[in-house]
Motif scaffolding. Structure first.
Motif, PDB file in Angstrom:
ATOM      1  N   HIS A 172       0.473  -1.264  -0.189  1.00 27.28           N
ATOM      2  CA  HIS A 172       0.131   0.008  -0.082  1.00 27.28           C
ATOM      3  C   HIS A 172       0.676   0.796   0.109  1.00 27.28           C
ATOM      4  O   HIS A 172       0.900   1.811  -0.869  1.00 27.28           O
ATOM      5  CB  HIS A 172      -0.786   0.273   1.186  1.00 27.28           C
ATOM      6  CG  HIS A 172      -2.237   0.982   1.230  1.00 27.28           C
ATOM      7  ND1 HIS A 172      -3.398   1.078   2.230  1.00 27.28           N
ATOM      8  CD2 HIS A 172      -2.456   1.902   0.438  1.00 27.28           C
ATOM      9  CE1 HIS A 172      -3.752   2.139   1.559  1.00 27.28           C
ATOM     10  NE2 HIS A 172      -3.816   2.751   0.452  1.00 27.28           N
ATOM     11  N   ALA A 173       2.111   1.016   0.274  1.00 34.93           N
ATOM     12  CA  ALA A 173       2.979   2.784   0.814  1.00 34.93           C
ATOM     13  C   ALA A 173       3.490   2.880  -0.451  1.00 34.93           C
ATOM     14  O   ALA A 173       3.295   3.324  -0.720  1.00 34.93           O
ATOM     15  CB  ALA A 173       3.834   1.498   1.783  1.00 34.93           C
ATOM     16  N   ALA A 174       4.326   1.349  -1.362  1.00 33.69           N
ATOM     17  CA  ALA A 174       4.856   1.933  -2.127  1.00 33.69           C
ATOM     18  C   ALA A 174       3.945   2.523  -3.665  1.00 33.69           C
ATOM     19  O   ALA A 174       4.361   2.761  -3.723  1.00 33.69           O
ATOM     20  CB  ALA A 174       5.125  -0.211  -2.801  1.00 33.69           C
ATOM     21  N   LEU A 175       2.469   1.987  -3.075  1.00 35.83           N
ATOM     22  CA  LEU A 175       1.563   2.463  -5.216  1.00 35.83           C
ATOM     23  C   LEU A 175       1.137   3.742  -3.959  1.00 35.83           C
ATOM     24  O   LEU A 175       0.864   4.014  -5.081  1.00 35.83           O
ATOM     25  CB  LEU A 175       0.281   1.522  -4.519  1.00 35.83           C
ATOM     26  CG  LEU A 175       0.557   0.116  -4.623  1.00 35.83           C
ATOM     27  CD1 LEU A 175      -0.904  -1.463  -5.247  1.00 35.83           C
ATOM     28  CD2 LEU A 175       0.737   0.050  -6.404  1.00 35.83           C
ATOM     29  N   ALA A 209     -14.199  -3.261  -1.825  1.00 36.47           N
ATOM     30  CA  ALA A 209     -13.270  -3.667  -1.723  1.00 36.47           C
ATOM     31  C   ALA A 209     -11.930  -2.493  -1.535  1.00 36.47           C
ATOM     32  O   ALA A 209     -12.206  -0.888  -2.047  1.00 36.47           O
ATOM     33  CB  ALA A 209     -12.441  -4.153  -2.944  1.00 36.47           C
ATOM     34  N   ASP A 210     -11.076  -2.201  -0.767  1.00 37.77           N
ATOM     35  CA  ASP A 210      -9.641  -0.795  -0.990  1.00 37.77           C
ATOM     36  C   ASP A 210      -9.084  -0.701  -1.655  1.00 37.77           C
ATOM     37  O   ASP A 210      -8.867  -2.114  -2.425  1.00 37.77           O
ATOM     38  CB  ASP A 210      -8.935  -1.381   0.692  1.00 37.77           C
ATOM     39  CG  ASP A 210      -9.634  -0.838   1.734  1.00 37.77           C
ATOM     40  OD1 ASP A 210     -10.792   0.316   1.827  1.00 37.77           O
ATOM     41  OD2 ASP A 210      -9.492  -1.304   2.919  1.00 37.77           O
ATOM     42  N   VAL A 211      -8.576   0.358  -2.340  1.00 36.96           N
ATOM     43  CA  VAL A 211      -7.991   0.376  -3.892  1.00 36.96           C
ATOM     44  C   VAL A 211      -6.592   0.605  -3.220  1.00 36.96           C
ATOM     45  O   VAL A 211      -6.859   1.533  -3.090  1.00 36.96           O
ATOM     46  CB  VAL A 211      -9.132   1.438  -4.768  1.00 36.96           C
ATOM     47  CG1 VAL A 211      -7.486   1.516  -6.563  1.00 36.96           C
ATOM     48  CG2 VAL A 211     -10.499   1.324  -5.527  1.00 36.96           C
ATOM     49  N   LEU A 212      -6.199  -0.212  -3.134  1.00 40.12           N
ATOM     50  CA  LEU A 212      -4.446  -0.287  -2.770  1.00 40.12           C
ATOM     51  C   LEU A 212      -3.524   1.023  -3.818  1.00 40.12           C
ATOM     52  O   LEU A 212      -2.634   1.446  -3.249  1.00 40.12           O
ATOM     53  CB  LEU A 212      -3.556  -1.391  -2.476  1.00 40.12           C
ATOM     54  CG  LEU A 212      -4.255  -2.112  -2.021  1.00 40.12           C
ATOM     55  CD1 LEU A 212      -3.279  -3.879  -1.025  1.00 40.12           C
ATOM     56  CD2 LEU A 212      -5.286  -1.148  -0.470  1.00 40.12           C
ATOM     57  N   GLY A 213      -4.265   0.782  -5.083  1.00 42.18           N
ATOM     58  CA  GLY A 213      -3.312   1.817  -6.261  1.00 42.18           C
ATOM     59  C   GLY A 213      -2.902   0.557  -7.544  1.00 42.18           C
ATOM     60  O   GLY A 213      -4.301  -0.287  -7.684  1.00 42.18           O
ATOM     61  N   GLN A 214      -2.210   1.358  -7.704  1.00 43.11           N
ATOM     62  CA  GLN A 214      -2.619   0.977  -9.460  1.00 43.11           C
ATOM     63  C   GLN A 214      -0.804   0.497  -9.797  1.00 43.11           C
ATOM     64  O   GLN A 214       0.124   1.169 -10.061  1.00 43.11           O
ATOM     65  CB  GLN A 214      -2.811   1.375 -10.371  1.00 43.11           C
ATOM     66  CG  GLN A 214      -2.628   1.354 -12.094  1.00 43.11           C
ATOM     67  CD  GLN A 214      -3.147   2.329 -12.640  1.00 43.11           C
ATOM     68  OE1 GLN A 214      -4.492   3.316 -12.579  1.00 43.11           O
ATOM     69  NE2 GLN A 214      -3.273   2.686 -14.132  1.00 43.11           N
ATOM     70  N   LEU A 215      -0.941  -0.896 -11.055  1.00 43.33           N
ATOM     71  CA  LEU A 215       0.922  -1.073 -11.585  1.00 43.33           C
ATOM     72  C   LEU A 215       0.970  -0.243 -12.461  1.00 43.33           C
ATOM     73  O   LEU A 215      -0.031   0.036 -13.561  1.00 43.33           O
ATOM     74  CB  LEU A 215       0.770  -2.648 -11.236  1.00 43.33           C
ATOM     75  CG  LEU A 215       0.243  -3.283 -10.018  1.00 43.33           C
ATOM     76  CD1 LEU A 215       0.648  -4.844 -10.442  1.00 43.33           C
ATOM     77  CD2 LEU A 215       1.142  -2.986  -9.146  1.00 43.33           C
ATOM     78  N   VAL A 266      -5.087  -2.669  -8.146  1.00 44.00           N
ATOM     79  CA  VAL A 266      -4.635  -3.676  -7.327  1.00 44.00           C
ATOM     80  C   VAL A 266      -5.806  -3.410  -5.685  1.00 44.00           C
ATOM     81  O   VAL A 266      -6.140  -2.194  -5.040  1.00 44.00           O
ATOM     82  CB  VAL A 266      -3.690  -3.554  -6.307  1.00 44.00           C
ATOM     83  CG1 VAL A 266      -3.052  -4.576  -4.962  1.00 44.00           C
ATOM     84  CG2 VAL A 266      -2.468  -3.633  -7.547  1.00 44.00           C
ATOM     85  N   PHE A 267      -6.478  -4.688  -5.076  1.00 45.31           N
ATOM     86  CA  PHE A 267      -7.840  -4.499  -4.654  1.00 45.31           C
ATOM     87  C   PHE A 267      -7.767  -4.818  -3.492  1.00 45.31           C
ATOM     88  O   PHE A 267      -6.576  -6.487  -3.391  1.00 45.31           O
ATOM     89  CB  PHE A 267      -8.650  -4.674  -5.319  1.00 45.31           C
ATOM     90  CG  PHE A 267      -9.317  -4.391  -6.153  1.00 45.31           C
ATOM     91  CD1 PHE A 267     -10.638  -2.950  -6.356  1.00 45.31           C
ATOM     92  CD2 PHE A 267      -8.887  -4.046  -7.942  1.00 45.31           C
ATOM     93  CE1 PHE A 267     -10.881  -2.283  -7.393  1.00 45.31           C
ATOM     94  CE2 PHE A 267      -9.154  -3.626  -8.783  1.00 45.31           C
ATOM     95  CZ  PHE A 267     -10.163  -2.683  -8.370  1.00 45.31           C
TER      96      PHE A 267
END
Length: 265
Positions: free
Chosen positions: A11-14, A92-98, A115-116
């Motif tokens: 999560h932190a990296a995204l 869902a929580d959306v953590l971010g995108q690759l 990423v969910f």
């Protein structure tokens, strides 16, 4: 690393990672869905239905598909996941995108990966598969992916020429200079026909994590701080080919011509 630490790192990296956005004629999105299962983190995969007309027939992937109308890439990932496996990601929580990836070079298809994380302790409903496109959906322990032996999947050049329209001249040049197959890094996943620890050689459709989805998983692992082994040079060249097919093709033709000329001296 604990499951909570893994999720926190991802999560932190995204949150701090700029997304490499690519532009193409067509767009698609997939969902990398994580869930906490006790002290384990699991990742959702699908196996595409076996269909001779589908270039990704029988392959392991994330749920997803092509964008429709004016929907965002995130909306596409949510909609396709619901349609393909019956999993609702709206809560869902959306953590971010690759990073975006090139799926095809001809009529460039760009794939976005979101990423969910499913809500903790929320019940996971049984999958409702879109059987015309999906033959299976299943969860894989992240620990098993990280510690799985690195293998090579060798795909014949002739098979790649039949399955894709990407750079047919390039494939013919590779065949001409003696490259009968292209090796891709891969991971064997547990399947109905193979136990998790089986080392029997498999075909691309037999629960092998490789290609585009392997690259997505590798990026996800790297963000967590527990990356798999580095990708071999041949795979990095292949990724470059997907993004810059003309430059690679010209370089290869020049190299083949030079080698042929030298052989005649």
């Amino acid at each position: 690393m604990t499951s909570a630490a893994f999720l926190d790192r991802v999560h932190a990296a995204l949150d701090h990672k700029p997304v490499r956005a690519l532009h193409g004629v067509r767009r698609a999105s997939v969902a990398a869905v994580l869930r906490l299962d006790g002290d384990r983190v699991r990742l959702l995969f699908i196996r595409r239905a076996v269909n001779p007309k589908d270039r990704w027939s029988g392959q392991i992937a994330f749920p997803g598909g092509k964008s429709e109308g004016n929907e965002t890439s995130l909306q596409t990932a949510v909609r396709e996941t619901w349609e393909e496996v019956g999993l609702d990601l709206n809560g869902a929580d959306v953590l971010g995108q690759l990073n975006d990836r090139v799926a095809t070079s001809i009529n460039k298809l760009i794939v976005s990966t979101h990423v969910f994380l499913l809500p903790v302790n929320a019940p996971v409903p049984p999958f409702q598969l879109q059987t015309t496109e999906i033959s299976a959906a299943f969860w894989v322990d992240i620990h098993d992916i990280v510690h799985a032996p690195s293998r090579q999947l060798y795909v014949p050049i002739t098979s790649m020429m039949r399955r894709t329209n990407d750079s047919p001249v390039l494939y013919k040049c590779l065949d001409l200079i003696g490259f009968s197959s292209v090796g891709f890094p891969c991971v064997y996943l547990a399947s109905p026909s193979h136990p998790k620890d089986s080392s029997a050689v498999r075909e691309p459709h037999d629960y092998v994590l490789w290609g585009l989805t392997y690259g997505m998983v590798t990026e996800l692992m790297h963000l967590s701080g527990v990356p798999r082994q580095p990708e071999p040079v041949v795979f990095l060249v292949w990724r470059h080919l997907q993004r810059h097919p003309l430059e690679v093709l010209v370089s290869l033709v020049v190299t083949v011509t030079a080698l042929y000329t030298v052989s005649k001296l």
